[in-house]
Scaffold this motif. Structure first.
Motif, mmCIF file in Angstrom:
data_model
loop_
_atom_site.group_PDB
_atom_site.id
_atom_site.type_symbol
_atom_site.label_atom_id
_atom_site.label_comp_id
_atom_site.label_asym_id
_atom_site.label_seq_id
_atom_site.Cartn_x
_atom_site.Cartn_y
_atom_site.Cartn_z
ATOM 1 N N PHE A 1 28.610 -98.589 -48.870
ATOM 2 C CA PHE A 1 29.992 -98.602 -49.332
ATOM 3 C C PHE A 1 30.525 -97.176 -49.313
ATOM 4 C CE2 PHE A 1 28.143 -102.324 -51.461
ATOM 5 C CZ PHE A 1 29.090 -103.307 -51.161
ATOM 6 N N VAL A 2 31.610 -96.961 -48.588
ATOM 7 C CA VAL A 2 32.292 -95.665 -48.562
ATOM 8 C C VAL A 2 33.762 -95.939 -48.880
ATOM 9 C CG1 VAL A 2 32.864 -93.611 -47.226
ATOM 10 C CG2 VAL A 2 30.698 -94.813 -46.795
ATOM 11 N N ILE A 3 34.239 -95.420 -50.021
ATOM 12 C CA ILE A 3 35.602 -95.727 -50.466
ATOM 13 C C ILE A 3 36.270 -94.441 -50.929
ATOM 14 C CG2 ILE A 3 37.019 -97.055 -52.067
ATOM 15 C CD1 ILE A 3 34.796 -99.113 -52.217
ATOM 16 N N LEU A 4 37.391 -94.125 -50.341
ATOM 17 C CA LEU A 4 38.121 -92.903 -50.661
ATOM 18 C C LEU A 4 38.460 -92.839 -52.148
ATOM 19 C CD1 LEU A 4 39.639 -90.329 -49.752
ATOM 20 C CD2 LEU A 4 41.647 -91.785 -49.351
ATOM 21 N N GLY A 5 38.052 -91.756 -52.799
ATOM 22 C CA GLY A 5 38.407 -91.525 -54.190
ATOM 23 C C GLY A 5 37.654 -92.348 -55.216
ATOM 24 N N GLU A 6 36.792 -93.258 -54.779
ATOM 25 C CA GLU A 6 36.081 -94.123 -55.729
ATOM 26 C C GLU A 6 34.956 -93.350 -56.418
ATOM 27 O OE1 GLU A 6 35.339 -96.657 -58.168
ATOM 28 O OE2 GLU A 6 36.623 -97.595 -56.652
ATOM 29 N N GLN A 7 34.925 -93.419 -57.742
ATOM 30 C CA GLN A 7 33.896 -92.734 -58.526
ATOM 31 C C GLN A 7 32.802 -93.688 -59.016
ATOM 32 O OE1 GLN A 7 33.905 -89.323 -58.805
ATOM 33 N NE2 GLN A 7 35.602 -89.578 -57.348
ATOM 34 N N TYR A 8 33.005 -94.999 -58.822
ATOM 35 C CA TYR A 8 32.025 -96.002 -59.235
ATOM 36 C C TYR A 8 31.686 -95.866 -60.724
ATOM 37 C CZ TYR A 8 31.635 -96.321 -54.178
ATOM 38 O OH TYR A 8 31.926 -96.461 -52.839
ATOM 39 N N ASP A 9 32.710 -95.648 -61.543
ATOM 40 C CA ASP A 9 32.529 -95.475 -62.977
ATOM 41 C C ASP A 9 32.995 -96.692 -63.771
ATOM 42 O OD1 ASP A 9 35.169 -95.111 -62.342
ATOM 43 O OD2 ASP A 9 35.408 -93.203 -63.381
ATOM 44 N N ASN B 1 33.624 -88.354 -47.415
ATOM 45 C CA ASN B 1 33.237 -86.946 -47.429
ATOM 46 C C ASN B 1 34.400 -86.062 -47.853
ATOM 47 O OD1 ASN B 1 30.512 -87.086 -46.614
ATOM 48 N ND2 ASN B 1 31.070 -87.226 -44.457
ATOM 49 N N TYR B 2 34.098 -85.075 -48.667
ATOM 50 C CA TYR B 2 35.136 -84.157 -49.134
ATOM 51 C C TYR B 2 35.558 -83.150 -48.059
ATOM 52 C CZ TYR B 2 33.858 -85.622 -53.908
ATOM 53 O OH TYR B 2 33.614 -86.341 -55.048
ATOM 54 N N ARG B 3 34.779 -83.026 -47.001
ATOM 55 C CA ARG B 3 34.954 -81.889 -46.094
ATOM 56 C C ARG B 3 36.341 -81.794 -45.461
ATOM 57 N NH1 ARG B 3 30.278 -83.831 -41.894
ATOM 58 N NH2 ARG B 3 31.112 -85.851 -41.287
ATOM 59 N N TYR B 4 37.057 -82.909 -45.315
ATOM 60 C CA TYR B 4 38.390 -82.863 -44.713
ATOM 61 C C TYR B 4 39.495 -83.070 -45.744
ATOM 62 C CZ TYR B 4 35.625 -83.170 -40.467
ATOM 63 O OH TYR B 4 34.699 -82.923 -39.472
ATOM 64 N N THR C 1 34.270 -79.745 -58.137
ATOM 65 C CA THR C 1 33.269 -78.697 -58.010
ATOM 66 C C THR C 1 31.868 -79.306 -57.895
ATOM 67 O OG1 THR C 1 33.095 -78.547 -60.416
ATOM 68 C CG2 THR C 1 34.664 -77.072 -59.321
ATOM 69 N N GLY C 2 30.976 -78.583 -57.273
ATOM 70 C CA GLY C 2 29.604 -79.048 -57.130
ATOM 71 C C GLY C 2 29.403 -79.869 -55.880
ATOM 72 N N PRO C 3 28.146 -80.138 -55.531
ATOM 73 C CA PRO C 3 27.850 -80.922 -54.327
ATOM 74 C C PRO C 3 28.293 -82.367 -54.480
ATOM 75 C CG PRO C 3 25.859 -80.572 -55.608
ATOM 76 C CD PRO C 3 26.926 -79.742 -56.257
ATOM 77 N N GLN C 4 28.625 -82.983 -53.368
ATOM 78 C CA GLN C 4 29.028 -84.396 -53.391
ATOM 79 C C GLN C 4 27.776 -85.266 -53.483
ATOM 80 O OE1 GLN C 4 31.615 -85.463 -50.200
ATOM 81 N NE2 GLN C 4 32.113 -87.474 -51.038
ATOM 82 N N ILE C 5 27.789 -86.200 -54.420
ATOM 83 C CA ILE C 5 26.620 -87.030 -54.689
ATOM 84 C C ILE C 5 26.953 -88.500 -54.459
ATOM 85 C CG2 ILE C 5 24.964 -87.782 -56.442
ATOM 86 C CD1 ILE C 5 24.554 -84.920 -55.528
ATOM 87 N N ALA C 6 26.077 -89.196 -53.735
ATOM 88 C CA ALA C 6 26.185 -90.640 -53.568
ATOM 89 C C ALA C 6 25.255 -91.320 -54.568
ATOM 90 C CB ALA C 6 25.820 -91.045 -52.144
ATOM 91 N N GLN C 7 25.529 -92.584 -54.857
ATOM 92 C CA GLN C 7 24.725 -93.339 -55.818
ATOM 93 C C GLN C 7 23.926 -94.425 -55.110
ATOM 94 O OE1 GLN C 7 26.860 -94.593 -59.410
ATOM 95 N NE2 GLN C 7 28.519 -93.182 -58.904
ATOM 96 N N TYR C 8 22.840 -94.800 -55.739
ATOM 97 C CA TYR C 8 21.951 -95.857 -55.252
ATOM 98 C C TYR C 8 21.929 -96.979 -56.279
ATOM 99 C CZ TYR C 8 17.397 -98.109 -54.276
ATOM 100 O OH TYR C 8 16.379 -99.004 -54.009
ATOM 101 N N GLY C 9 21.934 -98.226 -55.825
ATOM 102 C CA GLY C 9 21.909 -99.323 -56.776
ATOM 103 C C GLY C 9 21.956 -100.671 -56.094
ATOM 104 N N PHE C 10 22.519 -101.658 -56.811
ATOM 105 C CA PHE C 10 22.458 -103.043 -56.355
ATOM 106 C C PHE C 10 23.729 -103.794 -56.725
ATOM 107 C CE2 PHE C 10 18.322 -101.401 -57.486
ATOM 108 C CZ PHE C 10 17.605 -101.600 -56.323
#
Length: 224
Positions: free
Chosen positions: A73-81, A129-132, A140-149
């Motif tokens: 899943f790749v979704i612009l702006g989604e924080q999965y919170d 990706n934040y790069r563009y 701030t900080g590295p971009q982190i992806a999450q793992y789950g189900f």
């Protein structure tokens, strides 16, 4: 000599296959964690805490995970919170967005049987990706992806998909690492522009646990 031969014959009849069996003991109110290091089977039984736990004894759901595939899943702006997120059905499991035709034909129907199979796969949850992105919008900080189900898939009246999920915060994954694994994750594109740069949902015929283990990233499997 005869006794020795008898012993050898008995030993040779023993099964040599290594079973993927784990024994865990649940203590207290936390979730026990098992680390999959040497797995001879790609199907694992796990227990996940429900996302609506209240104070008191936690409740769990049982899932059988097939690690031959994974949901991306790749979704612009989604924080999965939140307990769920929305996926545009026009960008869900499409061939143009990186899902193989045989997987699309089998699962993009979103029948009950298809949903059950999809939910048996582990997931990577990422933002684009934040790069563009404009510099002022980049956290701030590295971009982190999450793992789950996935715990539930609900198709809405307009066809879009409401995905309920359980992520494992103890398994953060540097997104830059994922974005550079073009061949390993069967990503469409290059290291400069690929599926992590576009909002979509794809399913890959890749064992994400094993591939990330080769990169020094261990994904934990929770179990009771």
């Amino acid at each position: 000599m005869k006794n020795e031969l008898d012993i050898a014959a008995k030993e040779s009849s023993l099964p040599t296959e290594r079973k993927n069996t784990y024994t865990f003991e649940q203590n207290g109110t936390g979730t026990n964690i098992g680390l999959a290091q040497n797995v001879s089977s790609t199907t694992v039984n796990i227990m996940l805490p429900t996302s609506n736990n209240m104070v008191g004894t936690p409740t769990y759901i049982q899932k059988t995970i097939n690690m031959d595939y994974f949901n991306l899943f790749v979704i612009l702006g989604e924080q999965y919170d939140k307990p769920y997120f929305i996926v545009d059905v026009k960008r869900a499991l499409t061939i143009n967005e990186g899902t193989a035709k045989n997987i699309h034909d089998r699962l993009a129907t979103f029948t009950d049987e298809a949903k059950a199979e999809i939910m048996s796969y582990p997931c990577i949850f990422a933002s684009e990706n934040y790069r563009y992105s404009p510099p002022e919008t980049i956290p701030t900080g590295p971009q982190i992806a999450q793992y789950g189900f996935i715990t539930k898939i609900q198709q809405m009246h307009n066809g879009d998909l409401k995905i309920y999920f359980q992520s494992l915060p103890m398994c953060p994954i540097p997104q830059e690492t994922l974005s550079n694994m073009i061949t390993e994750l069967d990503l469409r594109g290059t290291e400069k522009l690929n599926e992590f740069d576009r909002t979509h949902w794809a399913i890959k015929n890749v064992n994400i646990v094993e591939e990330l283990k080769l990169k020094g990233i261990s994904l934990l499997i929770p179990s009771l």
